[in-house]
Design a protein around this motif. Structure first.
Motif, PDB file in Angstrom:
ATOM      1  N   UNK A  47       0.831  -1.211   0.000  1.00 58.16           N
ATOM      2  CA  UNK A  47       0.000   0.000   0.000  1.00 58.16           C
ATOM      3  C   UNK A  47       0.862   1.255   0.000  1.00 58.16           C
ATOM      4  N   UNK A  48       0.412   2.240  -0.807  1.00 60.47           N
ATOM      5  CA  UNK A  48       1.055   3.556  -0.854  1.00 60.47           C
ATOM      6  C   UNK A  48      -0.031   4.620  -0.874  1.00 60.47           C
ATOM      7  N   UNK A  49       0.137   5.645  -0.065  1.00 60.79           N
ATOM      8  CA  UNK A  49      -0.846   6.721   0.035  1.00 60.79           C
ATOM      9  C   UNK A  49      -0.457   7.885  -0.855  1.00 60.79           C
ATOM     10  N   UNK A  50      -1.442   8.344  -1.676  1.00 62.91           N
ATOM     11  CA  UNK A  50      -1.245   9.548  -2.467  1.00 62.91           C
ATOM     12  C   UNK A  50      -0.722   9.281  -3.869  1.00 62.91           C
ATOM     13  N   UNK A  52      -1.790  10.512  -7.090  1.00 61.70           N
ATOM     14  CA  UNK A  52      -2.844   9.990  -7.976  1.00 61.70           C
ATOM     15  C   UNK A  52      -2.415   9.821  -9.422  1.00 61.70           C
ATOM     16  N   UNK A  53      -1.450  10.643  -9.893  1.00 56.80           N
ATOM     17  CA  UNK A  53      -1.068  10.577 -11.307  1.00 56.80           C
ATOM     18  C   UNK A  53       0.225   9.821 -11.543  1.00 56.80           C
ATOM     19  N   UNK A  54       0.752   9.185 -10.501  1.00 60.77           N
ATOM     20  CA  UNK A  54       1.996   8.439 -10.655  1.00 60.77           C
ATOM     21  C   UNK A  54       1.776   7.160 -11.452  1.00 60.77           C
ATOM     22  N   UNK A  55       2.873   6.589 -11.936  1.00 64.30           N
ATOM     23  CA  UNK A  55       2.795   5.363 -12.725  1.00 64.30           C
ATOM     24  C   UNK A  55       3.031   4.155 -11.822  1.00 64.30           C
ATOM     25  N   UNK A  56       2.240   4.096 -10.752  1.00 61.81           N
ATOM     26  CA  UNK A  56       2.413   3.010  -9.799  1.00 61.81           C
ATOM     27  C   UNK A  56       1.801   1.702 -10.273  1.00 61.81           C
ATOM     28  N   UNK A  57       1.263   1.697 -11.478  1.00 60.48           N
ATOM     29  CA  UNK A  57       0.642   0.481 -11.987  1.00 60.48           C
ATOM     30  C   UNK A  57       1.588  -0.361 -12.826  1.00 60.48           C
ATOM     31  N   UNK A  58       2.779   0.146 -13.124  1.00 59.35           N
ATOM     32  CA  UNK A  58       3.680  -0.592 -13.995  1.00 59.35           C
ATOM     33  C   UNK A  58       4.091  -1.903 -13.347  1.00 59.35           C
ATOM     34  N   UNK A  59       4.222  -2.934 -14.159  1.00 59.39           N
ATOM     35  CA  UNK A  59       4.443  -4.272 -13.617  1.00 59.39           C
ATOM     36  C   UNK A  59       5.829  -4.436 -13.004  1.00 59.39           C
ATOM     37  N   UNK A  60       6.821  -3.623 -13.429  1.00 60.78           N
ATOM     38  CA  UNK A  60       8.177  -3.769 -12.908  1.00 60.78           C
ATOM     39  C   UNK A  60       8.483  -2.794 -11.776  1.00 60.78           C
ATOM     40  N   UNK A  61       7.467  -2.137 -11.234  1.00 61.98           N
ATOM     41  CA  UNK A  61       7.681  -1.187 -10.143  1.00 61.98           C
ATOM     42  C   UNK A  61       8.213  -1.900  -8.901  1.00 61.98           C
ATOM     43  N   UNK A  62       9.194  -1.297  -8.248  1.00 58.50           N
ATOM     44  CA  UNK A  62       9.712  -1.826  -6.992  1.00 58.50           C
ATOM     45  C   UNK A  62       8.857  -1.260  -5.854  1.00 58.50           C
ATOM     46  N   UNK A  63       7.979  -2.093  -5.310  1.00 59.24           N
ATOM     47  CA  UNK A  63       7.095  -1.643  -4.233  1.00 59.24           C
ATOM     48  C   UNK A  63       7.523  -2.224  -2.883  1.00 59.24           C
ATOM     49  N   UNK A  98      -5.991   9.437  -2.822  1.00 61.70           N
ATOM     50  CA  UNK A  98      -6.045   8.105  -3.436  1.00 61.70           C
ATOM     51  C   UNK A  98      -5.107   7.177  -2.684  1.00 61.70           C
ATOM     52  N   UNK A  99      -5.389   5.915  -2.804  1.00 62.65           N
ATOM     53  CA  UNK A  99      -4.507   4.884  -2.293  1.00 62.65           C
ATOM     54  C   UNK A  99      -4.159   3.918  -3.408  1.00 62.65           C
ATOM     55  N   UNK A 100      -2.901   3.499  -3.434  1.00 64.35           N
ATOM     56  CA  UNK A 100      -2.447   2.497  -4.400  1.00 64.35           C
ATOM     57  C   UNK A 100      -2.262   1.162  -3.681  1.00 64.35           C
ATOM     58  N   UNK A 101      -2.809   0.112  -4.267  1.00 61.27           N
ATOM     59  CA  UNK A 101      -2.695  -1.236  -3.709  1.00 61.27           C
ATOM     60  C   UNK A 101      -2.119  -2.157  -4.793  1.00 61.27           C
ATOM     61  N   UNK A 102      -1.119  -2.933  -4.403  1.00 58.96           N
ATOM     62  CA  UNK A 102      -0.489  -3.864  -5.350  1.00 58.96           C
ATOM     63  C   UNK A 102      -0.296  -5.225  -4.680  1.00 58.96           C
ATOM     64  N   UNK A 103      -0.423  -6.265  -5.474  1.00 58.66           N
ATOM     65  CA  UNK A 103      -0.091  -7.603  -5.002  1.00 58.66           C
ATOM     66  C   UNK A 103       0.007  -8.541  -6.197  1.00 58.66           C
TER      67      UNK A 103
END
Length: 885
Positions: A47-50, A52-63, A98-103
């Motif tokens: 989870x990451x807060x805030x 909204x326009x970042x490219x946090x959806x890319x599959x190779x993102x280091x989360x 916004x909140x970003x959720x990845x898994x």
């Protein structure tokens, strides 16, 4: 036996064995293992807060630096003062981010279709899979939705990214506001990975004809029977024509199948098929009520040819509702005064992100307070809440997400969509009594009323009035649902009135109890809820409530107490477990007592909590006033959240001047397989129903006829249970048998009981079974000596005049013997079956080898000159027999 019944019988055998066809299945007895899977995605989210326009959806993102969280989840915990925010009731800033959720999700190799299912997220959700945008859900935050991700996934691991956007949207109700309640944020309801075969049942909310819709067109509490109609939509998402079979089974509380409905259809590629099935329960019916919330299950099974591919279940509570100007609201024909409270889903610190166990606990508290109805103010609520109301016997008034404001055209479109989804999602819950057909305070809205009625014509709508909108705005809704804070001055006394808000004082309750047109009152409110009604300078902006935001209840108002001399810590574990899923919560409460044992309601004392083991204190070190904490309505509370590993948890409470207290609880492992976690046994084996008589009898519907001739041994071969034979004969060569055709008697199952055969023989009447598979069986025999109730319109009247069988003396009591056991049944007689039913006996026997089983029926009083009557019998395997029989 007709063709459809033969198919049904073969499917029953197939379904009963489905559980053992798959060696790795851990499903309960009889529950089919199909190609549908439903995996709860509760744990392991980043989870990451805030941003909204970042490219946090890319599959190779280091989360890897993001927080690890479980669902339900709020973007940010909040203290009791809403973090000091000074927003007005439009909530322009609070949680407006916004909140970003990845898994990672694992997709099985054999999956035909793959979906992500969401019970709710605030309030606009975008989904990416493996870096590709799948779609956006923008109807609102209070109703379910799903995405088809079949074309975006690979077999194996897949990267999922969600942007859950709670920023203000003028077209998404309850925005743009104002609203009385805080609209919290986050991925705050359950999320599932669903895999199905290409031939599968659709999600109920996706269309008018979708999913499963169960209704009970007739319910007769007096004669104890009901008609059940089930509408099911199946989709063929393959490129081939499918020979689809739909087997729908109604299952009672013990797991016994009491009704089977079979439909067959060829479904074209890419097509949906909606089918209607109707049957009924004619005996042993259990009604759902507030006092006895008996639940059946409707198990829907889809077969592709002979292959079982899909299975879902829905609750079924059978009840009738009606309105009477003399008696008010009638549930199953009996008057019920509606007394309840409103409920916001807010909880201290966590906002809307309430785990399922706490939804259940809220309704358990309502039940313990003597309430029988809840209004979900002012939006559709969690599935777990509706499940709890079904199980506990609490009626529900549910409404779409609004407060007072009325928005633009896009807003109205989404409000209607949300209302329709609310109905489609919860329409099979027997607890639902009323759908909101208006906008809170503003009164009825024709568009909403008609949309809801189109979706569900079986329930009532409420008008959602405030007093200042007046009775003239009761409108087209079924019920005038108004707010009563001291008397509704313009009520004409002609409409059915339900106070959807109001006080709960004795005088108000008496006023409603004395007038049948006043159906009841739903007080404001069950629990304190977060609101910007209250200014930022107040330390606690959780407003109103019979219970506070921690669900602690004030001691009686007239209670007095002395100085505190002792304290006690408890965990609210009544009727629940604590699940190690990273989100489940149990409430800890510490209370203080004086030297007489009275609860001390107010004090400056502070309690500090600590936890050892796999759990944490929600908000500890993050929020003001969480730990240590003072008393709220006589208790110092803490939220104890389980981690993802199960184990022993010790909660410790300390307060200066008092002995420290400790309580332990063990969290249980989390099962992410939602089907396995909720599945219950299904005992579905054939019941053979045989109606005896001579040629020309009126055979009981859906029973197998057995015709015989006087003084001849009778033999019938039945295809059930793999095929077996039954012989019927006298015990000696000198015995006499007579067979009777239709005799026109009155009563339940009169075709089966109104004819049959009798035998006069000192050694009795022998019923002999051969060829049955090994196992235990239960046999129910019926014994009634008929007398015809015919008249001049009966075409058999002249033939019946020639019969003398009724003149044969009848054994008043029949002894049934098998396997060394003896049971006695009284023989009923006459032209009408007693209300208590015909004479009947139940015996059990065991088949161990190839030898036939003989059941002997004689005059229990030893008089071989009297006739023993046998009209019909039922045979079924004893492993799936009603205990009530």
């Amino acid at each position: 036996m007709n063709h459809a019944y033969r198919i049904l019988a073969s499917l029953v055998v197939l379904c009963c064995s489905a559980g053992v066809l798959f060696a790795d299945s851990t499903l309960p007895d009889g529950f089919p293992d199909t190609e549908r899977s439903k995996t709860s995605l509760t744990t392991s989210w980043r989870f990451h807060l805030g941003d909204p326009d970042a490219l946090h959806h890319t599959s190779d993102l280091d989360d890897s630096s993001w927080d690890v969280v479980s669902i339900p989840h709020t973007l940010k915990l909040t203290d009791l003062n809403l973090d000091g925010c000074d927003d007005d009731k439009t909530q322009p800033t609070f949680h407006r981010t916004v909140g970003w959720y990845r898994r990672t999700i694992d997709v099985s190799k054999q999956a035909g279709k793959v979906f992500l299912e969401f019970e709710g997220a605030h309030q606009v959700t975008d989904l990416w899979v493996n870096g590709k945008h799948v779609g956006q859900h923008a109807i609102g935050g209070y109703t379910p939705f799903h995405f088809d991700i079949t074309d975006f996934v690979e077999r194996g691991g897949n990267k999922v990214a969600l942007r859950v956007d709670n920023r203000r949207r003028d077209g998404v109700p309850p925005d743009p506001g104002p609203f009385d309640y805080v609209k919290f944020s986050g991925l705050y309801r359950d999320v599932y990975l669903v895999e199905t075969a290409p031939l599968h049942v659709t999600f109920p909310w996706e269309d008018f004809y979708a999913g499963v819709f169960i209704t009970t067109p007739t319910v007769d509490p007096l004669n104890n029977n009901a008609t059940i109609s089930i509408r099911t939509t199946v989709r063929n998402e393959s490129d081939q024509v499918k020979a689809c079979r739909l087997l729908t089974r109604v299952i009672d509380k013990e797991g016994v199948v009491v009704l089977r409905l079979l439909t067959e259809k060829v479904v074209r590629p890419g097509a949906d098929w909606t089918m209607n099935q109707t049957g009924g329960i004619e005996e042993n019916l259990h009604l759902w009520s507030c006092d006895d919330p008996y639940l059946y299950r409707v198990n829907t099974l889809v077969l592709d040819g002979d292959h079982v591919v899909d299975c879902i279940e829905n609750p079924l509570g059978i009840r009738s509702i009606d309105l009477s100007k003399e008696e008010g609201f009638l549930l199953n024909g009996k008057p019920v005064q509606l007394v309840g409270k409103n409920r916001h889903q807010h909880y201290a610190y966590i906002g809307d992100a309430v785990p399922n166990a706490l939804h259940y606990k809220d309704m358990l508290q309502f039940k313990q307070m003597g309430l029988n109805i809840v209004r979900t103010a002012h939006y559709p609520q969690d599935n777990a809440l509706l499940d709890a109301c079904d199980e506990l016997g609490i009626l529900v008034y549910e409404e779409a997400p609004t407060w007072i404001s009325i928005g633009n055209d896009a807003w109205f479109d989404n409000l209607e969509r949300a209302a329709r989804r609310m109905v489609r999602n919860h329409r099979n819950h027997p607890s639902v009594l009323i759908w909101g057909g208006g906008i809170n305070h503003r009164g009825y809205v024709p568009r909403l009323h008609y949309a809801v009625k189109e979706e569900d014509p079986t329930r009532w709508t409420g008008s959602n009035n405030a007093e200042w909108t007046g009775v003239q705005n009761s409108g087209v809704c079924d019920l005038f649902t108004n707010m009563d804070y001291g008397g509704i001055k313009d009520w004409s006394g002609k409409e059915y009135l339900l106070a959807m808000e109001g006080g709960s004082g004795e005088s108000t309750l008496q006023k409603y109890a004395s007038d049948p047109l006043r159906l009841g009152i739903i007080a404001w409110t069950g629990h304190a809820y977060y609101t910007f009604h209250i200014g930022p300078n107040q330390w606690n902006r959780m407003r109103s409530g019979s219970l506070d935001g921690f669900r602690t209840q004030s001691p009686p108002r007239d209670a007095t107490s002395g100085e505190p001399v002792a304290m006690k810590l408890e965990l609210d574990m009544e009727d629940r477990v604590l699940t190690a899923d990273g989100s489940d919560i149990v409430i800890a409460r510490t209370r203080f007592f004086d030297n007489k044992g009275n609860i001390v309601p107010k004090s400056e004392l502070q309690v500090r909590y600590s936890v050892t083991g796999p759990a944490s204190i929600v908000g500890d070190g993050l929020l003001k006033g969480v730990n240590p904490i003072g008393l709220s309505r006589g208790a110092a509370p803490a939220l104890i959240r389980a981690m993802t590993e199960p184990g022993m948890i010790t909660v410790r409470a300390e307060c200066e001047g008092f002995d420290a207290q400790e309580v332990t609880v063990s969290s249980v492992p989390f099962n992410s397989d939602s089907i396995e976690a909720s599945a219950k046994p299904i005992y579905d084996q054939e019941k053979v129903l045989v109606d005896l008589g001579e040629a020309g009898q009126l055979v009981q519907f859906d029973w197998t006829p057995w015709f015989g001739n006087r003084n001849e041994e009778a033999l019938i071969t039945l295809p059930n249970m793999g095929g077996f034979k039954v012989a019927l004969k006298c015990g000696s060569k000198d015995g006499m048998t007579r067979w009777l055709g239709e005799a026109n008697i009155k009563g339940f199952r009169n075709f089966a009981i109104g004819d049959g055969m009798c035998a006069v023989d000192e050694k009795g009447l022998l019923l002999q079974f051969s060829g049955l598979p090994k196992g235990r069986y239960q046999l129910k025999t019926y014994h009634h000596s008929p007398r015809s109730n015919t008249n001049s319109m009966d075409p058999n009247r002249e033939r019946l005049k020639t019969l003398t069988i009724h003149q044969i003396p009848v054994a008043a009591n029949v002894a049934i013997q098998v396997d060394g056991k003896r049971v006695v049944a009284g023989t009923t007689s006459g032209g009408q079956i007693p209300d208590s039913g015909p004479g009947a006996a139940i015996v059990t026997f065991e088949v161990q080898g190839d030898a036939p089983v003989t059941v002997t029926m004689t005059d229990a009083d030893g008089d071989g000159a009297k006739a023993v009557w046998l009209n019909a019998f039922e045979l079924q395997q004893a492993s799936c027999v009603h205990q009530s029989n």
